[in-house]
Write a protein that holds these residues in place. Structure first.
Motif, mmCIF file in Angstrom:
data_model
loop_
_atom_site.group_PDB
_atom_site.id
_atom_site.type_symbol
_atom_site.label_atom_id
_atom_site.label_comp_id
_atom_site.label_asym_id
_atom_site.label_seq_id
_atom_site.Cartn_x
_atom_site.Cartn_y
_atom_site.Cartn_z
ATOM 1 N N ASP A 196 18.779 27.329 15.536
ATOM 2 C CA ASP A 196 20.217 27.532 15.320
ATOM 3 C C ASP A 196 20.663 28.899 15.815
ATOM 4 N N THR A 197 20.064 29.352 16.928
ATOM 5 C CA THR A 197 20.449 30.637 17.518
ATOM 6 C C THR A 197 21.212 30.394 18.817
ATOM 7 N N ASN A 198 21.721 31.468 19.399
ATOM 8 C CA ASN A 198 22.394 31.382 20.693
ATOM 9 C C ASN A 198 21.430 31.659 21.842
ATOM 10 N N TYR A 199 20.146 31.693 21.552
ATOM 11 C CA TYR A 199 19.162 31.835 22.620
ATOM 12 C C TYR A 199 18.851 30.451 23.188
ATOM 13 N N HIS A 200 18.798 30.348 24.512
ATOM 14 C CA HIS A 200 18.481 29.092 25.180
ATOM 15 C C HIS A 200 17.024 29.116 25.647
ATOM 16 N N TYR A 201 16.286 28.059 25.363
ATOM 17 C CA TYR A 201 14.923 27.962 25.879
ATOM 18 C C TYR A 201 14.825 26.780 26.837
ATOM 19 N N LEU A 202 13.805 26.813 27.675
ATOM 20 C CA LEU A 202 13.568 25.740 28.631
ATOM 21 C C LEU A 202 12.628 24.721 28.007
ATOM 22 N N VAL A 203 13.062 23.476 27.982
ATOM 23 C CA VAL A 203 12.357 22.426 27.254
ATOM 24 C C VAL A 203 11.121 21.980 28.026
ATOM 25 N N PRO A 204 9.918 22.149 27.444
ATOM 26 C CA PRO A 204 8.711 21.677 28.138
ATOM 27 C C PRO A 204 8.737 20.159 28.308
ATOM 28 N N GLU A 205 8.183 19.715 29.423
ATOM 29 C CA GLU A 205 7.990 18.281 29.661
ATOM 30 C C GLU A 205 6.484 18.044 29.679
ATOM 31 N N ILE A 206 5.989 17.227 28.742
ATOM 32 C CA ILE A 206 4.548 17.069 28.578
ATOM 33 C C ILE A 206 4.150 15.621 28.811
ATOM 34 N N SER A 207 3.203 15.438 29.683
ATOM 35 C CA SER A 207 2.652 14.113 29.954
ATOM 36 C C SER A 207 1.141 14.164 29.723
ATOM 37 N N ALA A 208 0.489 13.047 29.876
ATOM 38 C CA ALA A 208 -0.962 12.986 29.666
ATOM 39 C C ALA A 208 -1.727 13.734 30.750
ATOM 40 N N GLN A 209 -1.101 13.918 31.907
ATOM 41 C CA GLN A 209 -1.771 14.580 33.026
ATOM 42 C C GLN A 209 -1.494 16.080 32.963
ATOM 43 N N LEU A 210 -2.356 16.809 32.267
ATOM 44 C CA LEU A 210 -2.178 18.239 32.103
ATOM 45 C C LEU A 210 -2.826 19.004 33.251
ATOM 46 N N GLN A 211 -2.251 20.157 33.570
ATOM 47 C CA GLN A 211 -2.809 21.043 34.582
ATOM 48 C C GLN A 211 -3.793 22.024 33.928
ATOM 49 N N PRO A 212 -4.624 22.705 34.720
ATOM 50 C CA PRO A 212 -5.528 23.714 34.144
ATOM 51 C C PRO A 212 -4.747 24.846 33.469
ATOM 52 N N THR A 213 -5.328 25.413 32.439
ATOM 53 C CA THR A 213 -4.700 26.532 31.739
ATOM 54 C C THR A 213 -4.910 27.826 32.522
ATOM 55 N N ASP A 214 -4.058 28.806 32.220
ATOM 56 C CA ASP A 214 -4.227 30.142 32.799
ATOM 57 C C ASP A 214 -3.865 31.162 31.723
ATOM 58 N N PHE A 215 -4.874 31.589 30.968
ATOM 59 C CA PHE A 215 -4.645 32.551 29.892
ATOM 60 C C PHE A 215 -4.845 33.993 30.345
ATOM 61 N N ASN A 216 -5.113 34.212 31.627
ATOM 62 C CA ASN A 216 -5.336 35.573 32.114
ATOM 63 C C ASN A 216 -4.154 36.506 31.839
ATOM 64 N N PRO A 217 -2.881 36.052 32.017
ATOM 65 C CA PRO A 217 -1.769 36.950 31.686
ATOM 66 C C PRO A 217 -1.751 37.342 30.213
#
Length: 748
Positions: A113-134
């Motif tokens: 309930d804030t005025n901040y806008h976020y980008l809605v993730p789209e998740i399917s069964a076909q996931l890409q590799p993770t990148d936790f280095n950042p």
């Protein structure tokens, strides 16, 4: 008693909007990628140092972002939709955020309930590799500056799923997603992290109990890694889920004690002795100084229940500006009762020290003295109070119902075309505003220059072939700020910027007293625009609920009363616009849905007064005057009956990023008034083709009667460039014309 202090996030835009400037320079190819990243790192490290110097024990890190932190987690976790996978690096990142030629961006909507806008993730069964280095690199940098105080912030897996678009049930994706979180925690463990904050604000939603098994299995897996976890919630209370949530196998649970009824839950059900309680008692979403006379009794109630505490803000401080002491142009009695991020750090420390028995009477007395001076500075306005008391039912009603007034209003061709209101705020327009404010040009010269911008805007709209025009809003900085600057009871900061999304920052006004309209606010520019064309010009106003939700409201009176005060001012403006010849007036309420309480049992009270505030604004309009309103980037299906009760003649919506979901919600609910189908995504630099827009319109025709459909962009065009806007609008008008021909040819 063990008492610590903590933060849950911090403003990440830079005290002087460094991130915005760097982003826009990068997009215009005036700054390289490494310089962009370096700007973000410098802002982030300055934030860490500020919190360390304030004496915070556990400092939340990892919330800085180039555009949106939810988008960041989509990237880290490999949640990348197929259409973006051929891209990489910042090209992929900004394509997901803003779109790219032929590739629509992720949907954008409000963060709870804030005025901040976020980008809605789209998740399917076909996931890409993770990148936790950042993530790991950020933690290592933070540890060099903060040492053991560095506490990574992780967006919780259940909240991520609750806020995503899924092509499967949560129960089917939670296990593989949870495994990725386990991998992240395992990568963090060798860094000798003392604790990790896992933010799960979705726990405060009213339907959380349905996901009890998923939460329990998820956290049973996460704690096996061996890093202590702080389960962070905010924006409301845990409700009926409180008893089982506090038993989740985590080291700490953080609760919001500024909203909802967590104190009642705590007293009723107690709190586990083996956990630390994060007491979110300094309001992270408003800018008023703490009232020790109200907060210390709450802490006194908590002390007997648990002795292991962390005093902290109620949520991330990203929702408030950096430093109130910079606001030297505000009256001293007002400035002295303001608390921005830096002041809230001090308040957290003062409360913790007081709770530990340290003598902080001097600071507490200074706060009380400032409050007394402010109350004398801003007494109630007798005239406004009398107006509110004299309101009757008729003030909230149009003189004729929609079915009877619609034939009396301006008649236009099928699929009438218009825009939402604002047009590009070029560097020249911003320069004009700065010159006037600095006294470098006279008011007369400023108005003459603005009128030239209006004339150019009218010419462009006529050339594009739009049916209903607007004046372009070149005199307006922000759709709330502009009106607040002309209303008594509002105050404005110089440096009070907060992030709305990406590089879009706003300076929310401060409502400090009763609201009074002192003179017409929009009539002059309307008259100028209407004198330049035979086509109708829309009068453009911002609605009372949006002005409340996008401001920092008072805390001494109800939001309802403040909204009604603003509605009375707008009501006068509607009458003056009509007297000046306006036959169409738009009263925008993009924040109506945003203000909805997070638990459905509290909706009715809010929606009752919020809708009434809009009706009070518009109720004075003649039947011949067509009232429009605009809402965007929200989900409407569950409140459509209340939107119907607004009784607006035309409702324009965002429908470009939501795959027509917004349109379907409205039509499935049987909405009977006219609908502006927002088919052009103004948050993307991509110019939509006529064919794409035509397809969007065909979807509208398949779901709404022809006579109900308007054609418009999904929001205002303020942030776009003329070389994007002009061809896009021409394509939009052409699509509407082609559809008219199709409809006529089919005989519908």
């Amino acid at each position: 008693m063990s008492i610590q202090t903590a933060t849950l996030g911090y403003p990440r835009i830079g005290k002087n909007r460094e991130v915005k400037k760097a982003l826009e320079a990068f997009w215009s190819e005036k700054l390289d990628a490494e310089s962009l990243w370096e700007t973000l790192r410098q802002v982030e490290e300055t934030n860490w140092q500020t919190q360390r110097e304030a004496g915070i024990d556990r400092i939340g890190i990892g919330d800085a972002t180039l555009y949106d932190s939810v988008l960041d987690w989509s990237i880290y976790l490999g949640l990348i939709p197929e259409r973006f996978r051929h891209l990489s690096g910042l090209e992929q990142y900004f394509a997901m955020a803003r779109g790219k030629e032929g590739i629509p961006a992720l949907e954008m909507t409000k963060w709870f309930d804030t005025n901040y806008h976020y980008l809605v993730p789209e998740i399917s069964a076909q996931l890409q590799p993770t990148d936790f280095n950042p993530v790991l690199a950020t933690v290592k940098r933070a540890q060099q500056i903060l040492g053991k105080r560095a506490t990574p912030i992780i967006l919780g897996p259940m909240t991520l799923l609750r806020l995503s678009r899924l092509d499967m049930p949560i129960s089917e994706i939670i296990r593989p997603l949870c495994d990725r979180y386990v991998n992240l925690l395992q990568a963090l463990k060798p860094l000798d992290i003392e604790e990790v904050q896992i933010h799960e604000p979705a726990l405060v939603l009213g339907d959380t109990a349905k996901f009890k098994d998923d939460y329990e299995s998820t956290y049973a897996s996460l704690v096996q890694v061996g890093i202590p976890l702080d389960l962070v919630t905010y924006f409301d209370d845990l409700g009926e889920s409180y008893p089982w949530v506090i038993q989740l196998p985590v080291a700490s649970i953080s609760l919001d004690f500024t909203r909802g009824r967590n104190l009642e839950q705590l007293k009723r059900h107690g709190f586990p002795s083996d956990k630390r309680l994060g007491v979110g008692i300094v309001d992270g979403r408003n800018i008023w100084q703490i009232r020790p006379d109200r907060l210390l009794p709450i802490l006194d109630d908590i002390k007997p229940i648990t002795s292991n505490l962390s005093i902290q803000p109620s949520a991330s401080l990203q929702f408030v500006p950096y430093d109130a002491t910079r606001e030297t142009k505000l009256p001293e009695p007002l400035r002295n009762v303001l608390s921005f991020a830096e002041q809230k750090l001090q308040e957290v420390v003062i409360l913790a020290q007081t709770l530990q028995g340290e003598d902080r009477r001097s600071q507490l007395q200074d706060i009380a003295t400032g409050q007394t001076a402010f109350e004398q500075f801003s007494p109630p306005n007798t005239q406004v109070q009398q107006q509110l008391q004299s309101l009757n039912v008729d003030a909230f009603e149009r003189s004729l119902p929609y079915a009877q007034r619609q034939p009396l209003q301006l008649q236009l061709p099928p699929f009438p075309t218009t825009t939402i209101g604002s047009f590009p705020q070029t560097s020249q327009v911003r320069k004009l505003r700065r010159q006037w404010k600095r006294g470098e040009i006279t008011l007369a010269d400023y108005k003459k220059a603005i009128d030239a911008e209006i004339a150019q805007c009218i010419r462009y709209q006529e050339e594009a072939g739009l049916d209903v025009l607007v004046h372009g809003e070149f005199e307006r900085t922000d759709m709330v700020e502009f009106f607040g600057q002309q209303l008594q009871g509002f105050a404005f900061t110089q440096h009070g910027w907060v992030q709305s999304y990406g590089s879009r920052y706003v300076r929310p006004p401060i409502i400090y007293g009763d609201v009074v309209r002192q003179a017409p606010m929009t009539v002059r520019e309307f008259k100028v625009a209407q004198s330049l064309t035979e086509k109708p010009i829309k009068g453009m106003l911002t609605g009372p609920v949006t002005m409340i939700n996008w401001s920092y409201p008072r805390t001494d009176i109800s939001r309802q009363e403040q909204a009604f005060q603003i509605a009375l001012a707008l009501r006068q403006e509607v009458a003056d616009l009509e007297a000046a010849g306006a036959t169409i007036i738009q009263i925008d309420e993009p924040a109506l849905r945003e203000g909805l309480p997070l638990k459905s049992e509290r909706w009715q009270d809010y929606l009752s007064w919020a809708v009434d505030a809009f009706r009070l604004s518009a109720g004075i309009a003649k039947p011949q005057t067509q009232i429009h309103t605009h809402m965007c980037y929200s989900e409407f299906g569950d409140i459509i009956q209340h939107i119907q009760r607004l009784d607006a003649d035309v409702l324009s919506i965002e429908n470009s990023r939501s795959n027509n979901e917004t349109l379907f919600e409205i039509t499935n609910a049987g909405y009977a008034h006219q609908v502006g189908n927002g088919i052009y995504d103004i948050h993307s630099p991509v110019i939509p083709t006529t064919e794409h827009l035509l397809e969007q319109l065909r979807t509208g025709v398949a779901n709404l009667p022809v006579e109900q459909i308007w054609v418009n962009p999904d929001c205002g065009l303020k942030t776009r460039h003329w070389d994007e806007v002009i061809p896009a609008l021409k394509n939009m008008v052409e699509a509407a014309k082609m559809l008219r021909e199709e409809i006529y040819a089919s005989g519908k």
